[in-house]
Enzyme design. Structure first.
Site, short mmCIF file in Angstrom:
data_model
loop_
_atom_site.label_atom_id
_atom_site.label_comp_id
_atom_site.label_asym_id
_atom_site.label_seq_id
_atom_site.Cartn_x
_atom_site.Cartn_y
_atom_site.Cartn_z
N TYR A 71 0.85 -1.20 0.00
CA TYR A 71 0.00 0.00 0.00
C TYR A 71 0.88 1.24 0.00
CZ TYR A 71 -3.35 3.54 1.44
OH TYR A 71 -4.12 4.68 1.49
N GLU A 75 -3.88 7.35 -4.21
CA GLU A 75 -3.77 6.08 -3.49
C GLU A 75 -3.46 4.94 -4.45
OE1 GLU A 75 -7.37 4.19 -1.73
OE2 GLU A 75 -6.27 4.42 0.14
#
Ligand code: ADP
Ligand code: MG
Length: 397
Positions: A119, A207
């Site tokens: 991530y 993101e």
């Protein structure tokens, strides 16, 4: 403003970031040609909606056993079959709410051999007043769940705006993500590319979940979610062109034309307020008295009669609205202007639901007089508490 994954990847590619080859399509007839233009042998068919959690999402029309909104395909025929099954159907994910979102667009992408899913995101970290990277080894899944259950697995690296992404910053990311060569050597470049994209395009969120390490050891941006700062959009006509109005609430689109800060919500009391803080307080007090607001709406400090009329129309266009609370503090804004706007709007669109108005501040007496003399069925309130109680009581009947 949000954009689709395939648009975000195209944009990041322009900054040099490693993304897969892919083709966006809007009809099943385009699926075969799209897949044939990719290297294969693995393909991925990805629903393009402005919401995450697509992989684990479910199509309303297809039943609980059907595959989700991101599907692997091993042949071109499988790509075509999946495209036919997915397009036009409604995908429900953790982020869409129970109503789901219709899938009108697919991204046919080259399949990657994944070794690790990580991530990595960029956001504006208000606690330090800087743009910051957020990184975690727990990629590919729900990062909110990771933050809640194992917060130690998430690290934040703020970036000094005068220095940009330093070698030390990049080293922190490499360590946090446990990268080895060649991925470790690629990280500083990727971090700088993402940071440059974020700052140059005035993003509010970038993101990458997941950022992957492939079987061959290289990094790839596998998913990309980008939000832009609405207040900076005027500087980016190229970004504005990426807007997909079918993904947005029609009331919010209308509100944006009048420069009204409006957010549609699920309750049944429509709110018209000036000032974001007062709008929040108004929503809180509606909840305190046991009802739910239908929207957030800040008409701004110096709203004109036209703006107030437009705001009123947007509120009444929502079929869930069973009552309206107007709460205005006249500082720069004058209460008589608000009153005139309300009266004009009611005369134009009619009033099918109870309306409570609380005015305070500049020209409050003139404002109240305008409402009283209008002959319309408007309930006046003395203060916010009184106003909230009156509208909640009226809605509950
Ligand atoms: P979402 O976050 O909306 O569920 P993602 O793009 O993250 O959508 O895809 C979900 C999962 O599907 C990823 O975590 C990854 O495991 C897999 N996936 C997505 N794109 C590809 C691809 N191009 N090749 C291989 N697997 C993929
Ligand atoms: Mg994802």
């Amino acid at each position: 403003m949000n954009i689709h994954e395939h648009q975000a990847k195209e944009l990041l590619k322009g900054f040099g970031a490693p993304v897969a080859q892919g083709v966006a399509i809007t009809s099943a007839g385009e699926a075969e040609a799209a897949a044939k233009s990719l290297p294969g042998p693995l393909y991925v068919v990805k629903s393009q909606i402005h919401a995450g959690g697509r992989g684990k999402g479910k199509f309303k029309e297809l039943g609980p056993d059907a595959k989700g909104g991101v599907r692997l395909a091993k042949t071109i025929d499988e790509v075509v079959a999946n495209a036919k099954e997915m397009l036009g159907n409604t995908l429900v994910t953790k982020q869409t709410g129970p109503a789901g979102k219709q899938v009108n667009r697919l991204y046919i992408e080259d399949g990657a051999d994944i070794s690790r899913e990580l991530y990595l995101s960029l956001l504006v970290d208000r606690t330090v007043g800087e743009v910051a990277f957020v990184a975690s080894t727990e990629g590919g899944m729900d990062i909110e769940a990771v933050a809640e259950e194992t917060p130690e697995k998430i690290i934040t690296v703020p970036i000094d705006p005068t220095a940009g992404v330093t070698d030390a910053d990049a080293a922190k990311l490499v360590a946090a993500l446990g990268l080895e060569e060649p991925a470790a050597g690629e990280m500083p470049t990727l971090a700088r590319q993402l940071y440059q994209a974020f700052t140059e395009k005035d993003m509010s969120l970038l993101e990458v979940n997941p950022l992957i390490v492939m079987e061959n050891g290289h990094l790839r941006v596998l998913d990309a979610k980008v939000s832009f700062d609405g207040n900076a959009l005027f500087r980016h006509p190229d970004v504005m062109e990426l807007r997909d109005l079918t993904e947005e609430d029609s009331k919010e689109i209308e509100a944006s034309k009048y420069d009204l800060a409006y957010v549609a919500l699920d309750g049944n009391i429509g709110c018209m307020v000036n000032g974001a803080g007062l709008a929040m307080a108004t929503m809180d007090i509606i909840k305190l008295y046991g009802a739910e607001p239908a929207n957030f709406l800040d008409v701004g400090g110096g709203a004109s009669k036209e703006k107030v009329t437009a705001a009123f129309k947007i509120i009444t266009a929502d079929p869930n609205v069973k009552g309206i609370l107007v709460n205005i503090f006249g500082g720069i804004m004058r209460c008589d202007v608000i009153a005139e706007g309300v009266v004009a709007a009611v005369k134009e669109v009619g009033l099918q639901v109870p309306l409570v108005v609380r005015l305070e501040g500049t020209n409050v007496e003139q404002g109240k007089a305008i409402l009283d003399q209008s002959g319309l069925d408007i309930t006046s309130a003395d203060d916010l508490d009184d106003a909230a109680q009156k509208i909640v009581a009226a809605v509950k009947g």
